[in-house]
Design an enzyme around this catalytic site. Structure first.
Site, PDB file in Angstrom:
ATOM      1  N   SER A   8       0.872  -1.192   0.000  1.00 34.79           N
ATOM      2  CA  SER A   8       0.000   0.000   0.000  1.00 34.79           C
ATOM      3  C   SER A   8       0.902   1.233   0.000  1.00 34.79           C
ATOM      4  O   SER A   8       2.085   1.141   0.372  1.00 34.79           O
ATOM      5  CB  SER A   8      -0.843  -0.003   1.286  1.00 34.79           C
ATOM      6  OG  SER A   8      -1.495   1.239   1.474  1.00 34.79           O
ATOM      7  N   TYR A  41      -2.418  -1.096  10.397  1.00 34.85           N
ATOM      8  CA  TYR A  41      -2.330  -1.213   8.926  1.00 34.85           C
ATOM      9  C   TYR A  41      -1.002  -0.674   8.420  1.00 34.85           C
ATOM     10  O   TYR A  41      -0.319  -1.318   7.608  1.00 34.85           O
ATOM     11  CB  TYR A  41      -3.505  -0.442   8.311  1.00 34.85           C
ATOM     12  CG  TYR A  41      -3.696  -0.645   6.820  1.00 34.85           C
ATOM     13  CD1 TYR A  41      -4.436  -1.728   6.338  1.00 34.85           C
ATOM     14  CD2 TYR A  41      -3.166   0.245   5.900  1.00 34.85           C
ATOM     15  CE1 TYR A  41      -4.637  -1.908   4.974  1.00 34.85           C
ATOM     16  CE2 TYR A  41      -3.353   0.068   4.537  1.00 34.85           C
ATOM     17  CZ  TYR A  41      -4.100  -1.010   4.075  1.00 34.85           C
ATOM     18  OH  TYR A  41      -4.287  -1.186   2.718  1.00 34.85           O
TER      19      TYR A  41
HETATM   20  P1  NAD Z   1     -11.564  -6.042  -0.076  1.00 35.95           P
HETATM   21  O1  NAD Z   1     -12.130  -5.917   1.290  1.00 35.95           O
HETATM   22  O2  NAD Z   1     -12.405  -5.739  -1.254  1.00 35.95           O
HETATM   23  O3  NAD Z   1     -10.966  -7.495  -0.305  1.00 35.95           O
HETATM   24  C1  NAD Z   1     -10.217  -8.129   0.666  1.00 35.95           C
HETATM   25  C2  NAD Z   1     -10.152  -9.586   0.344  1.00 35.95           C
HETATM   26  O4  NAD Z   1      -9.429 -10.226   1.389  1.00 35.95           O
HETATM   27  C3  NAD Z   1     -11.515 -10.269   0.267  1.00 35.95           C
HETATM   28  O5  NAD Z   1     -11.537 -11.175  -0.824  1.00 35.95           O
HETATM   29  C4  NAD Z   1     -11.616 -11.012   1.601  1.00 35.95           C
HETATM   30  O6  NAD Z   1     -12.384 -12.208   1.492  1.00 35.95           O
HETATM   31  C5  NAD Z   1     -10.156 -11.333   1.821  1.00 35.95           C
HETATM   32  N1  NAD Z   1      -9.866 -11.616   3.213  1.00 35.95           N
HETATM   33  C6  NAD Z   1     -10.062 -10.824   4.305  1.00 35.95           C
HETATM   34  N2  NAD Z   1      -9.728 -11.482   5.412  1.00 35.95           N
HETATM   35  C7  NAD Z   1      -9.289 -12.700   5.014  1.00 35.95           C
HETATM   36  C8  NAD Z   1      -8.820 -13.842   5.706  1.00 35.95           C
HETATM   37  N3  NAD Z   1      -8.745 -13.872   7.044  1.00 35.95           N
HETATM   38  N4  NAD Z   1      -8.465 -14.926   4.976  1.00 35.95           N
HETATM   39  C9  NAD Z   1      -8.579 -14.941   3.634  1.00 35.95           C
HETATM   40  N5  NAD Z   1      -9.021 -13.890   2.928  1.00 35.95           N
HETATM   41  C10 NAD Z   1      -9.380 -12.791   3.615  1.00 35.95           C
HETATM   42  O7  NAD Z   1     -10.251  -5.147  -0.047  1.00 35.95           O
HETATM   43  P2  NAD Z   1      -9.316  -4.568  -1.187  1.00 35.95           P
HETATM   44  O8  NAD Z   1      -9.427  -3.098  -1.145  1.00 35.95           O
HETATM   45  O9  NAD Z   1      -9.530  -5.273  -2.479  1.00 35.95           O
HETATM   46  O10 NAD Z   1      -7.889  -4.925  -0.578  1.00 35.95           O
HETATM   47  C11 NAD Z   1      -7.034  -5.912  -1.126  1.00 35.95           C
HETATM   48  C12 NAD Z   1      -5.616  -5.632  -0.701  1.00 35.95           C
HETATM   49  O11 NAD Z   1      -5.194  -4.372  -1.252  1.00 35.95           O
HETATM   50  C13 NAD Z   1      -5.438  -5.512   0.810  1.00 35.95           C
HETATM   51  O12 NAD Z   1      -4.207  -6.086   1.202  1.00 35.95           O
HETATM   52  C14 NAD Z   1      -5.399  -4.014   1.025  1.00 35.95           C
HETATM   53  O13 NAD Z   1      -4.692  -3.658   2.189  1.00 35.95           O
HETATM   54  C15 NAD Z   1      -4.675  -3.567  -0.235  1.00 35.95           C
HETATM   55  N6  NAD Z   1      -4.865  -2.154  -0.543  1.00 35.95           N
HETATM   56  C16 NAD Z   1      -6.101  -1.667  -0.803  1.00 35.95           C
HETATM   57  C17 NAD Z   1      -6.252  -0.319  -1.102  1.00 35.95           C
HETATM   58  C18 NAD Z   1      -7.591   0.296  -1.409  1.00 35.95           C
HETATM   59  O14 NAD Z   1      -7.653   1.521  -1.492  1.00 35.95           O
HETATM   60  N7  NAD Z   1      -8.626  -0.469  -1.607  1.00 35.95           N
HETATM   61  C19 NAD Z   1      -5.135   0.517  -1.119  1.00 35.95           C
HETATM   62  C20 NAD Z   1      -3.879  -0.020  -0.832  1.00 35.95           C
HETATM   63  C21 NAD Z   1      -3.755  -1.371  -0.563  1.00 35.95           C
END
Ligand code: NAD
Length: 260
Positions: free
Chosen positions: A142, A155
């Site tokens: 991130s 985080y």
């Molecule tokens: P999201 O909530 O849409 O998806 C998260 C996914 O992780 C889901 O498929 C969920 O089922 C899975 N998950 C959560 N807990 C879990 C567990 N205990 N075991 C297995 N799977 C699990 O979130 P997202 O925004 O798509 O985030 C995905 C990644 O990208 C994360 O690591 C997040 O930190 C990172 N990220 C997101 C953003 C953003 O702005 N959305 C920015 C930077 C980084």
């Protein structure tokens, strides 16, 4: 193209992970779709990917908060497909609170799911990749792996840890055909961010559009969300043969956030 390769994407039933699974399948990889819920819809997501892209896609339930299940996910994929080329550590959760009020249970869960899971899946995947002399590990970190924001102690700590883990693994595997890199997204409009928008709107009394413009995208100079497709494309590039000499680095997809 990734035809015939095997890819695991953790946390891939939603948001960025789903986009990455879809992208790798579109390039010909067989994919392991993962979450912790094991619902009918989860299996349907894998079936949809398989039929859209003419690849094999299977859903494997594994809770990324549990070390044994992280490692077992990798072994199941290696047994099922007989090879493991690409590991994308994407599963992640968020919680926002002042450090003195931060619930210990949320701290532990975020460190487990956002950081330790990547350690466990990498530890299980590396022997397979070393034996094959080929592998691509991409960790979804991130902008918060490179910069801090208040109220996100767990985080920010976990994501900085992911960047450190990425560099360490890259050094251990340099010259062995296995690379390890991190993609650092800025804000992407996924369910994880929708929750933050709703929480901030409730706290401040501002409407959704104002919260997005003035609070969520405050640090993102482009004032635009990065898209799931853009994160997936960056990941697919790092997972390709073309990226052979790119290792131990971070690729920011953040509208300029970390240029500041
Ligand atoms: P999201 O909530 O849409 O998806 C998260 C996914 O992780 C889901 O498929 C969920 O089922 C899975 N998950 C959560 N807990 C879990 C567990 N205990 N075991 C297995 N799977 C699990 O979130 P997202 O925004 O798509 O985030 C995905 C990644 O990208 C994360 O690591 C997040 O930190 C990172 N990220 C997101 C953003 C953003 O702005 N959305 C920015 C930077 C980084």
């Amino acid at each position: 193209m990734l035809t015939g390769q095997t890819a695991i994407v953790t946390g891939s039933t939603s948001g960025i992970g789903l986009g990455i699974a879809e992208k790798l399948a579109a390039k010909g990889a067989n994919v392991v779709v993962n979450s912790y819920s094991d619902k009918t819809e989860d299996h349907a997501i894998a079936a949809g990917i398989a039929s859209r892209h003419g690849v094999e896609a299977v859903y494997v339930k594994a809770d990324m908060a549990k070390p044994d299940e992280c490692r077992d996910l990798v072994e199941q994929a290696a047994v099922r497909f007989g090879r493991l080329d690409i590991l994308v550590n994407n599963a992640g959760i968020q919680h926002v609170a002042a450090v003195e009020d931060f619930p210990v249970e949320r701290w532990n869960a975020i460190i487990a799911i956002n950081l330790s899971s990547a350690f466990h899946t990498i530890a299980a995947a590396v022997p397979h990749m070393k034996a094959a002399g080929y592998g691509r590990i991409v960790n979804i970190a991130s902008a918060h792996g490179l910069r801090a924001s208040p109220y996100k102690a767990a985080y920010v700590s976990a994501k900085h840890g992911v960047v450190g883990l990425t560099k360490t693994v890259a050094l251990e595997l340099a010259g062995k055909g296995v690379t390890c890199n991190a993609v650092c997204p800025g804000f992407v409009l996924t369910p994880l961010v929708e929750t933050q928008i709703a929480d901030r709107a409730k706290e401040t009394g501002l409407d959704r559009e104002t919260v997005i413009r003035e609070i969520i995208l405050e640090k993102q100079p482009s004032k635009q969300f990065a898209t799931v497709e853009e994160i997936a494309a960056a990941t697919a590039f790092l997972a390709s043969k073309d990226a052979a000499q790119i290792t131990g680095t971070t690729l920011s997809v953040d509208g300029g956030w970390t240029a500041q």
